[in-house]
Design an enzyme around this catalytic site. Structure first.
Site, PDB file in Angstrom:
ATOM      1  N   ARG A  69       0.848  -1.197   0.000  1.00 24.24           N
ATOM      2  CA  ARG A  69       0.000   0.000   0.000  1.00 24.24           C
ATOM      3  C   ARG A  69       0.887   1.251   0.000  1.00 24.24           C
ATOM      4  O   ARG A  69       2.036   1.199   0.447  1.00 24.24           O
ATOM      5  CB  ARG A  69      -0.918   0.027   1.227  1.00 24.24           C
ATOM      6  CG  ARG A  69      -2.084  -0.932   1.138  1.00 24.24           C
ATOM      7  CD  ARG A  69      -3.020  -0.817   2.326  1.00 24.24           C
ATOM      8  NE  ARG A  69      -2.382  -1.180   3.562  1.00 24.24           N
ATOM      9  CZ  ARG A  69      -1.825  -0.342   4.425  1.00 24.24           C
ATOM     10  NH1 ARG A  69      -1.877   0.976   4.213  1.00 24.24           N
ATOM     11  NH2 ARG A  69      -1.254  -0.761   5.519  1.00 24.24           N
ATOM     12  N   TYR A 198      -1.443  -3.703  -6.755  1.00 24.01           N
ATOM     13  CA  TYR A 198      -1.264  -4.368  -5.456  1.00 24.01           C
ATOM     14  C   TYR A 198      -2.616  -4.453  -4.726  1.00 24.01           C
ATOM     15  O   TYR A 198      -3.400  -3.487  -4.733  1.00 24.01           O
ATOM     16  CB  TYR A 198      -0.248  -3.592  -4.594  1.00 24.01           C
ATOM     17  CG  TYR A 198      -0.194  -4.122  -3.185  1.00 24.01           C
ATOM     18  CD1 TYR A 198       0.440  -5.334  -2.914  1.00 24.01           C
ATOM     19  CD2 TYR A 198      -0.838  -3.457  -2.141  1.00 24.01           C
ATOM     20  CE1 TYR A 198       0.435  -5.865  -1.632  1.00 24.01           C
ATOM     21  CE2 TYR A 198      -0.831  -3.976  -0.852  1.00 24.01           C
ATOM     22  CZ  TYR A 198      -0.194  -5.181  -0.611  1.00 24.01           C
ATOM     23  OH  TYR A 198      -0.203  -5.702   0.657  1.00 24.01           O
ATOM     24  N   LYS A 207      -9.714  -2.396   1.252  1.00 17.00           N
ATOM     25  CA  LYS A 207      -9.421  -1.225   2.093  1.00 17.00           C
ATOM     26  C   LYS A 207     -10.232   0.003   1.654  1.00 17.00           C
ATOM     27  O   LYS A 207     -10.673   0.803   2.483  1.00 17.00           O
ATOM     28  CB  LYS A 207      -7.934  -0.883   2.029  1.00 17.00           C
ATOM     29  CG  LYS A 207      -7.016  -2.021   2.426  1.00 17.00           C
ATOM     30  CD  LYS A 207      -7.216  -2.432   3.853  1.00 17.00           C
ATOM     31  CE  LYS A 207      -6.275  -3.554   4.238  1.00 17.00           C
ATOM     32  NZ  LYS A 207      -6.502  -4.019   5.597  1.00 17.00           N
ATOM     33  N   HIS A 227     -10.765  -2.195  11.224  1.00 18.74           N
ATOM     34  CA  HIS A 227      -9.642  -3.044  10.805  1.00 18.74           C
ATOM     35  C   HIS A 227      -9.469  -4.126  11.878  1.00 18.74           C
ATOM     36  O   HIS A 227      -8.524  -4.080  12.666  1.00 18.74           O
ATOM     37  CB  HIS A 227      -8.387  -2.160  10.688  1.00 18.74           C
ATOM     38  CG  HIS A 227      -7.271  -2.772   9.908  1.00 18.74           C
ATOM     39  ND1 HIS A 227      -5.971  -2.385  10.078  1.00 18.74           N
ATOM     40  CD2 HIS A 227      -7.253  -3.724   8.952  1.00 18.74           C
ATOM     41  CE1 HIS A 227      -5.205  -3.082   9.254  1.00 18.74           C
ATOM     42  NE2 HIS A 227      -5.948  -3.891   8.567  1.00 18.74           N
ATOM     43  N   SER A 250      -1.719  -3.012  10.251  1.00 15.37           N
ATOM     44  CA  SER A 250      -1.348  -3.952   9.186  1.00 15.37           C
ATOM     45  C   SER A 250      -0.043  -4.665   9.515  1.00 15.37           C
ATOM     46  O   SER A 250       0.891  -4.056  10.049  1.00 15.37           O
ATOM     47  CB  SER A 250      -1.140  -3.184   7.880  1.00 15.37           C
ATOM     48  OG  SER A 250      -2.284  -2.459   7.575  1.00 15.37           O
ATOM     49  N   CYS A 252       0.628  -7.068  11.640  1.00 12.83           N
ATOM     50  CA  CYS A 252       0.920  -7.407  13.045  1.00 12.83           C
ATOM     51  C   CYS A 252       0.259  -8.717  13.469  1.00 12.83           C
ATOM     52  O   CYS A 252       0.076  -8.961  14.659  1.00 12.83           O
ATOM     53  CB  CYS A 252       0.480  -6.276  13.963  1.00 12.83           C
ATOM     54  SG  CYS A 252       1.400  -4.770  13.692  1.00 12.83           S
ATOM     55  N   ASP A 279      -9.533  -9.673   8.784  1.00 10.29           N
ATOM     56  CA  ASP A 279      -9.008  -8.322   8.510  1.00 10.29           C
ATOM     57  C   ASP A 279     -10.021  -7.190   8.707  1.00 10.29           C
ATOM     58  O   ASP A 279      -9.669  -6.166   9.246  1.00 10.29           O
ATOM     59  CB  ASP A 279      -8.456  -8.272   7.081  1.00 10.29           C
ATOM     60  CG  ASP A 279      -7.574  -7.061   6.821  1.00 10.29           C
ATOM     61  OD1 ASP A 279      -6.783  -6.693   7.711  1.00 10.29           O
ATOM     62  OD2 ASP A 279      -7.672  -6.472   5.730  1.00 10.29           O
ATOM     63  N   ARG A 372       2.337 -12.077  -0.835  1.00  8.52           N
ATOM     64  CA  ARG A 372       0.968 -12.317  -0.340  1.00  8.52           C
ATOM     65  C   ARG A 372       0.337 -13.541  -0.965  1.00  8.52           C
ATOM     66  O   ARG A 372       0.765 -14.006  -2.017  1.00  8.52           O
ATOM     67  CB  ARG A 372       0.091 -11.104  -0.685  1.00  8.52           C
ATOM     68  CG  ARG A 372       0.495  -9.815  -0.001  1.00  8.52           C
ATOM     69  CD  ARG A 372      -0.028  -9.810   1.395  1.00  8.52           C
ATOM     70  NE  ARG A 372       0.387  -8.657   2.163  1.00  8.52           N
ATOM     71  CZ  ARG A 372      -0.385  -8.100   3.098  1.00  8.52           C
ATOM     72  NH1 ARG A 372      -1.573  -8.566   3.369  1.00  8.52           N
ATOM     73  NH2 ARG A 372       0.066  -7.084   3.800  1.00  8.52           N
ATOM     74  N   GLY A 498      -0.009 -19.750  18.934  1.00  8.46           N
ATOM     75  CA  GLY A 498      -1.028 -20.540  19.644  1.00  8.46           C
ATOM     76  C   GLY A 498      -1.068 -20.269  21.142  1.00  8.46           C
ATOM     77  O   GLY A 498      -2.089 -20.482  21.799  1.00  8.46           O
TER      78      GLY A 498
HETATM   79  C1  OXD Z   1      -3.200  -4.448   5.150  1.00  9.92           C
HETATM   80  C2  OXD Z   1      -3.754  -5.691   4.559  1.00  9.92           C
HETATM   81  O1  OXD Z   1      -2.324  -3.813   4.539  1.00  9.92           O
HETATM   82  O2  OXD Z   1      -4.679  -6.254   5.157  1.00  9.92           O
HETATM   83  O3  OXD Z   1      -3.654  -4.066   6.234  1.00  9.92           O
HETATM   84  O4  OXD Z   1      -3.328  -6.115   3.467  1.00  9.92           O
HETATM   85 MN    MN Z   2      -5.356  -5.183   6.906  1.00  7.76          MN
END
Ligand code: OXD
Ligand code: MN
Length: 583
Positions: A69, A198, A207, A227, A250, A252, A279, A372, A498
């Protein structure tokens, strides 16, 4: 073809602007997708992978400059700059449209215009928002079918939709990064994206619609677009599955958490975890006054880096069929894919994400850091049977997660809803590869929505406060978490993955009112011994340190929060200022 005069007139307008060779309506059918894949393989936009080992899987390589992004090239184009607010780039709408149309003009010449009618959220629910994406990229068309809901049934919904759908125009152009713009027009219910293919910039249901435009719609209509992942947890002391939402910036680990594989020991104790979404959550107050959430998407656009069978078999399994990988390593011997961290067997005869020959000793990483996969959510082995329930699922707790080496404790609880909104407003995390710019820079990212809130951040925080007032005593509890504290050697102290069930267990017990807490300036902390660490290899002293709030660090933090609040271009809600002054 859709029977809706507004749709028809927009398609005609776009046809005249873009000058495509032909128009293809996308219905998401199996036969159409098969055809698209074979066309894309013919043009080398896709490479077919081993269909015995990975049925329905393909590899795509992006332009070298187009891998994430681009927040500095993402705009909110509303009439008044103040409505976009200081967290967004603003562009006057007419000026933006003139520029974007000049870039888009005739850019489909010799190409196909794919018209994709789609729904975000279950089309037969109150949550549903319709959109039409026009794209000249077959990769984008295929990915949209995976990520949103595209079907003949969805197309039919447009006949009675009038003007109530989002216009989404995507033009690949020549991927010029200096002419790349991702523009949102909340008042016109429109998105235009040029010069990037992308996912986060080009799959416009994700998004662009489901967060930036939807957050604006949610503010007007009384709901929230966040989010956030959604997961269900069955615990031995609860009769039913409890659902929670969790926001993280994003990159994490939302997908990891939503699909986490708990240890056998916890399974034996009677715990299980199921995924509803990884997401984007849309949250509405239901007829019973509780907060209900639905996954706005129908696919997973996950990061490959770090996925492996040990840390998260469910995520890996999700990507084993009907998946498009982008920018990973191709194993030429058996036509499978590989990325750093997947396992200890890097392929010997391989091609990297740029299409160059690669081996583990060549001194370069082979998979792009933000590589991805796009997979149908129905691939997920722990998918909840409620994932598509038109009512959504009732939410018992909201987790607000950050990625910080220091300061923020492993877990803490807000004193009440408004205090939870305060915690959301001060979230601050280290940047990741999901977006362009430097990685690892600590920045304020309220609710993980900094790049995704489509309107003024003060109004957004006020909307959260207002939602709490409507929910009253039915409001879910709010918690903060940080899995990412490090020691002096920069190693993570908490094992994560986990083992996060141990923290969620504490959260669920708190929701049941069955545990006591310690007070701190940031919120309520677990009492010693209440988070179970038996069986973990963890240094007890370090564990204690991540469970506590360092008073000096918090004091420094409050100064940074004041500085952050002072940047707001509309007043920060008074409730939050009061909480800050008492902290
Ligand atoms: C992000 C995604 O960038 O979910 O947050 O791809
Ligand atoms: Mn995201």
């Amino acid at each position: 073809m859709i029977r809706n005069k507004y749709v028809q007139s927009w398609i005609q307008e776009m046809n005249e602007l873009l000058s495509p060779e032909d128009i293809v309506w996308v219905d998401g059918s199996e036969s159409q997708m098969k055809l698209f894949k074979s066309i894309a393989c013919g043009t080398l936009e896709l490479i077919e992978l081993n269909q015995d080992l990975m049925p329905g899987c393909y590899l795509h390589r992006s332009d070298e400059s187009d891998v994430c992004r681009v927040e500095d090239r993402t705009f909110i184009c509303c009439e008044n700059k103040i409505d976009a607010g200081f967290t967004n780039n603003w562009w006057e709408p007419n000026e933006a449209i003139n520029k974007l149309f000049s870039i888009a003009k005739d850019s489909y010449q010799g190409r196909i215009m794919y018209v994709i009618p789609f729904s975000m959220a279950n089309p037969n629910s109150e949550f549903c928002k319709l959109g039409i994406e026009i794209t000249d990229s077959i990769y984008v068309a295929l990915s949209m079918v995976t990520m949103s809901r595209v079907s003949k049934e969805v197309s039919k919904k447009f006949s009675s939709a009038g003007e109530n759908w989002t216009k989404c125009l995507h033009c690949s152009c020549n991927c010029d990064k200096d002419e790349r713009y991702i523009c949102h027009f909340p008042e016109k219910n429109m998105v235009i994206s040029v010069n990037s293919s992308y996912g986060g910039n080009a799959l416009l249901g994700k998004k662009c619609l489901a967060l930036r435009l939807a957050s604006y719609m949610g503010k007007k209509e009384g709901w929230l677009a966040e989010h956030m992942l959604i997961m269900g947890i069955k615990a031995p002391y609860n009769d039913e599955v409890k659902y929670i939402c969790a926001s993280f910036p994003s990159g994490c680990g939302k997908t990891d958490l939503a699909m986490m594989k708990i240890s056998e020991e916890y399974e034996k104790k009677g715990y299980s975890v199921e995924c509803v979404g990884d997401d984007i959550s849309w949250l509405r107050i239901g007829p019973d006054g509780r907060l209900w959430a639905m996954n706005a998407e129908h696919g997973v656009f996950g990061a490959c880096a770090g996925i492996n069978r040990k840390n998260n078999p469910n995520v890996l399994e999700t990507s084993r069929k009907n998946t498009i990988f982008t920018n990973v390593i191709l194993n030429n011997d058996n036509k499978t894919v590989w990325w750093e961290g997947l396992d200890d067997n890097p392929p010997e005869n391989a091609t990297d994400w740029l299409g160059d020959s690669w081996d583990k000793d060549c001194g370069r990483i082979g998979a792009q850091k933000n590589s991805r996969f796009a997979a149908p959510i129905t691939n997920c082995p722990c998918l909840s049977k409620e994932y598509d329930n038109p009512n959504g699922v009732p939410i018992s707790a909201i987790i607000l997660g950050v990625k910080r080496k220091k300061m923020t404790p492993l877990v803490f609880e807000a004193q009440d809803w408004n205090h939870g909104v305060f915690i959301g407003s001060i979230m601050s995390s280290e940047t990741t590869v999901a977006s362009s710019g430097k990685v690892g820079v600590l920045r304020h990212d309220p609710f993980g929505m900094l790049p995704f809130c489509g309107y003024n951040m003060s109004d957004y925080l006020q909307h959260w406060i207002d939602m709490g007032a409507k929910l009253g005593d039915k409001a879910p509890k709010i918690f903060g978490v940080n899995w990412f504290r490090t020691d002096d050697k920069e190693e993570y102290i908490w094992p994560g993955f986990g083992e996060n069930i141990r923290v969620i267990d504490w959260i669920l017990r708190r929701c049941n009112g069955s545990l006591d807490v310690e007070m701190s300036s940031l919120g309520l902390l677990p009492k010693e011994g209440d988070i179970k660490i038996d069986g973990l290899v963890i240094d007890e002293k370090k564990f204690k340190s991540i469970c506590n709030l360092d008073a000096k660090m918090w004091n420094d933090e409050t100064k940074k929060i004041k500085e952050f609040y002072s940047k707001f271009d509309k007043p920060v809600p008074r409730e939050l200022i009061e909480i800050l002054n008492q902290s």
